[in-house]
Design a protein around this motif. Structure first.
Motif, PDB file in Angstrom:
ATOM      1  N   LEU A   1       0.826  -1.205   0.000  1.00  0.00           N
ATOM      2  CA  LEU A   1       0.000   0.000   0.000  1.00  0.00           C
ATOM      3  C   LEU A   1       0.863   1.260   0.000  1.00  0.00           C
ATOM      4  CD1 LEU A   1      -2.842  -1.021   2.487  1.00  0.00           C
ATOM      5  CD2 LEU A   1      -3.006  -0.730   0.008  1.00  0.00           C
ATOM      6  N   ARG A   2       1.966   1.226   0.748  1.00  0.00           N
ATOM      7  CA  ARG A   2       2.871   2.380   0.729  1.00  0.00           C
ATOM      8  C   ARG A   2       3.526   2.539  -0.635  1.00  0.00           C
ATOM      9  NH1 ARG A   2       3.477   0.833   6.140  1.00  0.00           N
ATOM     10  NH2 ARG A   2       5.075  -0.719   5.639  1.00  0.00           N
ATOM     11  N   LEU A   3       3.871   1.401  -1.264  1.00  0.00           N
ATOM     12  CA  LEU A   3       4.404   1.461  -2.623  1.00  0.00           C
ATOM     13  C   LEU A   3       3.397   2.098  -3.572  1.00  0.00           C
ATOM     14  CD1 LEU A   3       6.242  -1.925  -3.267  1.00  0.00           C
ATOM     15  CD2 LEU A   3       7.141   0.332  -3.799  1.00  0.00           C
ATOM     16  N   ALA A   4       2.139   1.683  -3.454  1.00  0.00           N
ATOM     17  CA  ALA A   4       1.092   2.232  -4.310  1.00  0.00           C
ATOM     18  C   ALA A   4       0.893   3.720  -4.044  1.00  0.00           C
ATOM     19  CB  ALA A   4      -0.219   1.475  -4.083  1.00  0.00           C
ATOM     20  N   ARG A   5       0.906   4.111  -2.765  1.00  0.00           N
ATOM     21  CA  ARG A   5       0.724   5.521  -2.414  1.00  0.00           C
ATOM     22  C   ARG A   5       1.869   6.371  -2.949  1.00  0.00           C
ATOM     23  NH1 ARG A   5       1.152   6.510   3.724  1.00  0.00           N
ATOM     24  NH2 ARG A   5       3.348   6.268   3.147  1.00  0.00           N
ATOM     25  N   ASP A   6       3.105   5.883  -2.785  1.00  0.00           N
ATOM     26  CA  ASP A   6       4.256   6.640  -3.281  1.00  0.00           C
ATOM     27  C   ASP A   6       4.294   6.647  -4.807  1.00  0.00           C
ATOM     28  OD1 ASP A   6       4.892   7.103  -0.674  1.00  0.00           O
ATOM     29  OD2 ASP A   6       6.493   5.606  -0.570  1.00  0.00           O
ATOM     30  N   SER A   7       3.823   5.565  -5.418  1.00  0.00           N
ATOM     31  CA  SER A   7       3.718   5.544  -6.880  1.00  0.00           C
ATOM     32  C   SER A   7       2.708   6.588  -7.345  1.00  0.00           C
ATOM     33  CB  SER A   7       3.295   4.152  -7.364  1.00  0.00           C
ATOM     34  OG  SER A   7       4.255   3.175  -7.035  1.00  0.00           O
ATOM     35  N   LEU A   8       1.644   6.773  -6.572  1.00  0.00           N
ATOM     36  CA  LEU A   8       0.675   7.827  -6.876  1.00  0.00           C
ATOM     37  C   LEU A   8       1.312   9.208  -6.772  1.00  0.00           C
ATOM     38  CD1 LEU A   8      -2.616   6.556  -5.173  1.00  0.00           C
ATOM     39  CD2 LEU A   8      -2.315   7.130  -7.592  1.00  0.00           C
ATOM     40  N   ASP A   9       2.238   9.368  -5.820  1.00  0.00           N
ATOM     41  CA  ASP A   9       2.954  10.633  -5.702  1.00  0.00           C
ATOM     42  C   ASP A   9       3.797  10.898  -6.955  1.00  0.00           C
ATOM     43  OD1 ASP A   9       1.895  11.122  -3.215  1.00  0.00           O
ATOM     44  OD2 ASP A   9       3.622  10.313  -2.116  1.00  0.00           O
ATOM     45  N   VAL A  10       4.456   9.856  -7.449  1.00  0.00           N
ATOM     46  CA  VAL A  10       5.222   9.995  -8.693  1.00  0.00           C
ATOM     47  C   VAL A  10       4.288  10.395  -9.832  1.00  0.00           C
ATOM     48  CG1 VAL A  10       6.677   8.802 -10.383  1.00  0.00           C
ATOM     49  CG2 VAL A  10       6.930   8.285  -7.949  1.00  0.00           C
ATOM     50  N   LEU A  11       3.140   9.731  -9.892  1.00  0.00           N
ATOM     51  CA  LEU A  11       2.175   9.998 -10.957  1.00  0.00           C
ATOM     52  C   LEU A  11       1.585  11.402 -10.840  1.00  0.00           C
ATOM     53  CD1 LEU A  11       0.834   8.725 -13.377  1.00  0.00           C
ATOM     54  CD2 LEU A  11      -0.890   7.743 -11.858  1.00  0.00           C
ATOM     55  N   ARG A  12       1.392  11.849  -9.608  1.00  0.00           N
ATOM     56  CA  ARG A  12       0.862  13.201  -9.393  1.00  0.00           C
ATOM     57  C   ARG A  12       1.843  14.254  -9.902  1.00  0.00           C
ATOM     58  NH1 ARG A  12       1.247  14.518  -3.502  1.00  0.00           N
ATOM     59  NH2 ARG A  12       3.392  14.802  -4.231  1.00  0.00           N
ATOM     60  N   ASP A  13       3.134  14.029  -9.653  1.00  0.00           N
ATOM     61  CA  ASP A  13       4.147  14.986 -10.103  1.00  0.00           C
ATOM     62  C   ASP A  13       4.449  14.865 -11.592  1.00  0.00           C
ATOM     63  OD1 ASP A  13       4.320  15.896  -7.519  1.00  0.00           O
ATOM     64  OD2 ASP A  13       6.191  14.834  -7.047  1.00  0.00           O
ATOM     65  N   HIS A  14       4.201  13.674 -12.148  1.00  0.00           N
ATOM     66  CA  HIS A  14       4.502  13.438 -13.569  1.00  0.00           C
ATOM     67  C   HIS A  14       3.318  12.734 -14.245  1.00  0.00           C
ATOM     68  CE1 HIS A  14       8.656  14.534 -12.668  1.00  0.00           C
ATOM     69  NE2 HIS A  14       8.575  13.732 -11.630  1.00  0.00           N
ATOM     70  N   PRO A  15       2.194  13.440 -14.401  1.00  0.00           N
ATOM     71  CA  PRO A  15       0.994  12.813 -14.984  1.00  0.00           C
ATOM     72  C   PRO A  15       1.176  12.352 -16.426  1.00  0.00           C
ATOM     73  CG  PRO A  15       0.708  15.198 -14.783  1.00  0.00           C
ATOM     74  CD  PRO A  15       1.966  14.852 -14.052  1.00  0.00           C
ATOM     75  N   ASN A  16       2.220  12.847 -17.109  1.00  0.00           N
ATOM     76  CA  ASN A  16       2.439  12.408 -18.491  1.00  0.00           C
ATOM     77  C   ASN A  16       2.795  10.929 -18.580  1.00  0.00           C
ATOM     78  OD1 ASN A  16       4.934  12.966 -17.244  1.00  0.00           O
ATOM     79  ND2 ASN A  16       5.944  13.402 -19.200  1.00  0.00           N
ATOM     80  N   LEU A  17       3.124  10.301 -17.450  1.00  0.00           N
ATOM     81  CA  LEU A  17       3.385   8.857 -17.466  1.00  0.00           C
ATOM     82  C   LEU A  17       2.138   8.068 -17.868  1.00  0.00           C
ATOM     83  CD1 LEU A  17       5.511   8.456 -14.187  1.00  0.00           C
ATOM     84  CD2 LEU A  17       6.341   8.553 -16.545  1.00  0.00           C
ATOM     85  N   LEU A  18       0.965   8.649 -17.653  1.00  0.00           N
ATOM     86  CA  LEU A  18      -0.280   7.969 -18.018  1.00  0.00           C
ATOM     87  C   LEU A  18      -0.412   7.768 -19.522  1.00  0.00           C
ATOM     88  CD1 LEU A  18      -2.735   9.880 -15.653  1.00  0.00           C
ATOM     89  CD2 LEU A  18      -2.130   7.458 -15.480  1.00  0.00           C
ATOM     90  N   TRP A  19       0.325   8.557 -20.296  1.00  0.00           N
ATOM     91  CA  TRP A  19       0.200   8.430 -21.748  1.00  0.00           C
ATOM     92  C   TRP A  19       0.778   7.125 -22.279  1.00  0.00           C
ATOM     93  CZ3 TRP A  19      -3.189  11.045 -24.160  1.00  0.00           C
ATOM     94  CH2 TRP A  19      -3.495  12.354 -23.791  1.00  0.00           C
ATOM     95  N   PHE A  20       1.694   6.512 -21.536  1.00  0.00           N
ATOM     96  CA  PHE A  20       2.294   5.265 -22.038  1.00  0.00           C
ATOM     97  C   PHE A  20       1.251   4.158 -22.224  1.00  0.00           C
ATOM     98  CE2 PHE A  20       6.110   7.409 -20.504  1.00  0.00           C
ATOM     99  CZ  PHE A  20       7.002   7.167 -21.543  1.00  0.00           C
ATOM    100  N   PRO A  21       0.448   3.805 -21.198  1.00  0.00           N
ATOM    101  CA  PRO A  21      -0.577   2.780 -21.444  1.00  0.00           C
ATOM    102  C   PRO A  21      -1.663   3.239 -22.405  1.00  0.00           C
ATOM    103  CG  PRO A  21      -0.746   3.666 -19.209  1.00  0.00           C
ATOM    104  CD  PRO A  21       0.534   4.174 -19.771  1.00  0.00           C
ATOM    105  N   VAL A  22      -1.946   4.545 -22.442  1.00  0.00           N
ATOM    106  CA  VAL A  22      -2.949   5.044 -23.395  1.00  0.00           C
ATOM    107  C   VAL A  22      -2.469   4.823 -24.825  1.00  0.00           C
ATOM    108  CG1 VAL A  22      -4.107   7.105 -24.289  1.00  0.00           C
ATOM    109  CG2 VAL A  22      -3.916   6.754 -21.813  1.00  0.00           C
ATOM    110  N   PHE A  23      -1.257   5.267 -25.119  1.00  0.00           N
ATOM    111  CA  PHE A  23      -0.706   5.097 -26.469  1.00  0.00           C
ATOM    112  C   PHE A  23      -0.485   3.625 -26.799  1.00  0.00           C
ATOM    113  CE2 PHE A  23       1.258   9.588 -26.182  1.00  0.00           C
ATOM    114  CZ  PHE A  23       0.098  10.134 -26.698  1.00  0.00           C
ATOM    115  N   ALA A  24      -0.134   2.828 -25.783  1.00  0.00           N
ATOM    116  CA  ALA A  24       0.038   1.385 -26.013  1.00  0.00           C
ATOM    117  C   ALA A  24      -1.273   0.764 -26.476  1.00  0.00           C
ATOM    118  CB  ALA A  24       0.532   0.707 -24.740  1.00  0.00           C
ATOM    119  N   GLY A  25      -2.364   1.127 -25.806  1.00  0.00           N
ATOM    120  CA  GLY A  25      -3.663   0.587 -26.184  1.00  0.00           C
ATOM    121  C   GLY A  25      -4.080   1.020 -27.580  1.00  0.00           C
ATOM    122  N   LEU A  26      -3.894   2.301 -27.885  1.00  0.00           N
ATOM    123  CA  LEU A  26      -4.273   2.813 -29.203  1.00  0.00           C
ATOM    124  C   LEU A  26      -3.419   2.198 -30.305  1.00  0.00           C
ATOM    125  CD1 LEU A  26      -4.802   6.605 -28.369  1.00  0.00           C
ATOM    126  CD2 LEU A  26      -6.560   4.868 -28.766  1.00  0.00           C
TER     127      LEU A  26
END
Length: 289
Positions: free
Chosen positions: A11-36
Motif C-alpha cells: 500500500l505504501r508502494l502504491a501511495r508513493d507511486s501515486l505521488d510519482v504519478l501526481r508529479d509526472h501525470p504524463n506517465l499515463l500516456w504510455f498505457p494510453v498510447f500502447a492501447g491505441l
C-alpha cells in the motif's frame, strides 16, 4: 512475516507511486498510447486479412494465411505493449532520479533495446498461447498445469522488462537475471503485489459499483456504455501506470540497495531478516546498472 506487513508495504508502494504519478501525470500516456497503437495494429493486420477494410485483397483466405495473420497480430500487439511498458519504466526511473520524464524520451530508450524486447515479445506471446490452450482444455489436469505454469512464469519473469531496459543483457540472460532479482526481493515483490492488487480491487470495484448504480437508476445501456466502459479504461490506465512505477522502485532498490526517491518511507525489507540478508543479496548481484 505477516500478511499485514506485506500488505502495508504494498500500500505504501502504491501511495508513493501515486505521488510519482501526481508529479509526472504524463506517465499515463504510455498505457494510453500502447492501447491505441495495439488496437490500430490489430485492425490493420486482421482487417486487411479477413476483408474488414476497404483495401483488403480478398475476404476468403486460406487457413494458412489466417493462421499467419493471427500469429502476426498476437506477436505485434505483444511487442507494442512491451515497448510502451519499457518506455514507461525508463520514464519512471528518470522521475526517481530527479529528472523530468517524457514520452518521447522513454520510447527512444525502449527503442534502443528493440531487438531484445522483440525477442522477449516472441517468447511471451508463444508462452501466452500455450498457457491459454492449457487453461481452456477440457482436461482438468492440463487446466491445473496451465494455472500453475502461468503463476510460475509470472514470478520468474517479473523483472524481465526492467532488466531489458536498464541492463545490457541479451535475451538469453534476461530470465536468469530476473530470477536473481526476484530471489533477492521475494518478500518485497510479494508485498508489492499484495498491496497493488488491493488498490486495483478498490479501483475496479468502485467503477463497478458506480456503473451498477447508474444502471439501476437509469438504464443498463447508460450504466455500461457511458459509465462502466470509460471509467474502466481510466482505472486500467492508472493501474498499469502504478504497476510500472512500483516495479521500477523495486528494481532500483534491489540493484542499488537504497530506496529510490519518492519511496524513502517504504520498508522494503519485508522478506529479510534484518539487514543481513539484504547485504548478502546485494553482494550476489552480478553487475550494476
Amino acid at each position: 512475516m505477516s500478511v499485514r506487513r506485506r500488505l502495508g508495504t504494498g500500500l505504501r508502494l502504491a501511495r508513493d507511486s501515486l505521488d510519482v504519478l501526481r508529479d509526472h501525470p504524463n506517465l499515463l500516456w504510455f498505457p494510453v498510447f500502447a492501447g491505441l497503437a495495439g488496437l490500430l495494429f490489430l485492425v490493420v493486420v486482421l482487417g486487411s486479412t479477413f476483408g474488414l477494410l476497404p483495401f483488403a485483397a480478398a475476404a476468403n483466405v486460406s487457413d494458412a494465411v489466417a493462421f499467419a495473420a493471427v500469429a502476426v497480430a498476437i506477436l505485434g500487439s505483444t511487442f507494442v505493449a512491451t515497448l510502451f511498458t519499457a518506455g514507461l519504466m525508463f520514464a519512471a526511473r528518470e522521475a526517481m532520479h530527479g529528472r523530468r520524464p517524457s514520452v518521447r524520451g522513454g520510447l527512444r530508450a525502449a527503442w534502443e533495446r528493440k531487438w531484445t524486447l522483440l525477442a522477449w515479445a516472441v517468447v511471451s506471446a508463444v508462452v501466452g498461447v500455450v498457457v491459454r490452450a492449457l487453461q481452456e482444455s477440457n482436461n482438468v489436469g492440463a487446466a491445473v498445469v496451465g494455472v500453475l505454469f502461468s503463476v510460475s512464469w509470472a514470478v520468474v519473469t517479473y523483472f524481465v522488462v526492467p532488466v531489458a531496459v536498464f541492463e545490457d543483457e541479451p535475451i538469453t540472460g534476461l530470465f536468469g537475471r530476473s530470477v536473481d532479482i526476484v530471489r533477492d526481493t521475494w518478500g518485497e515483490s510479494l508485498g508489492a503485489e499484495f498491496g497493488l492488487g488491493f488498490v486495483h480491487l478498490l479501483l475496479f470495484g468502485s467503477v463497478a459499483v458506480l456503473a451498477v448504480t447508474v444502471a439501476v437508476l437509469t438504464s443498463p445501456f447508460v450504466g455500461v456504455v457511458f459509465v462502466g466502459l470509460p471509467l474502466g479504461v481510466v482505472a486500467f490506465v492508472v493501474a498499469s501506470t502504478l504497476n510500472g512505477i512500483a516495479k521500477v522502485a523495486l528494481y532500483e532498490y534491489a540493484t542499488g540497495g537504497d530506496p529510490p526517491r519518492y519511496f524513502e518511507n517504504v520498508d522494503f525489507d519485508v522478506g529479510s531478516e534484518g539487514g543481513e540478508k539484504r547485504s548478502s543479496a546485494l553482494g550476489g548481484i552480478r553487475r550494476g546498472i
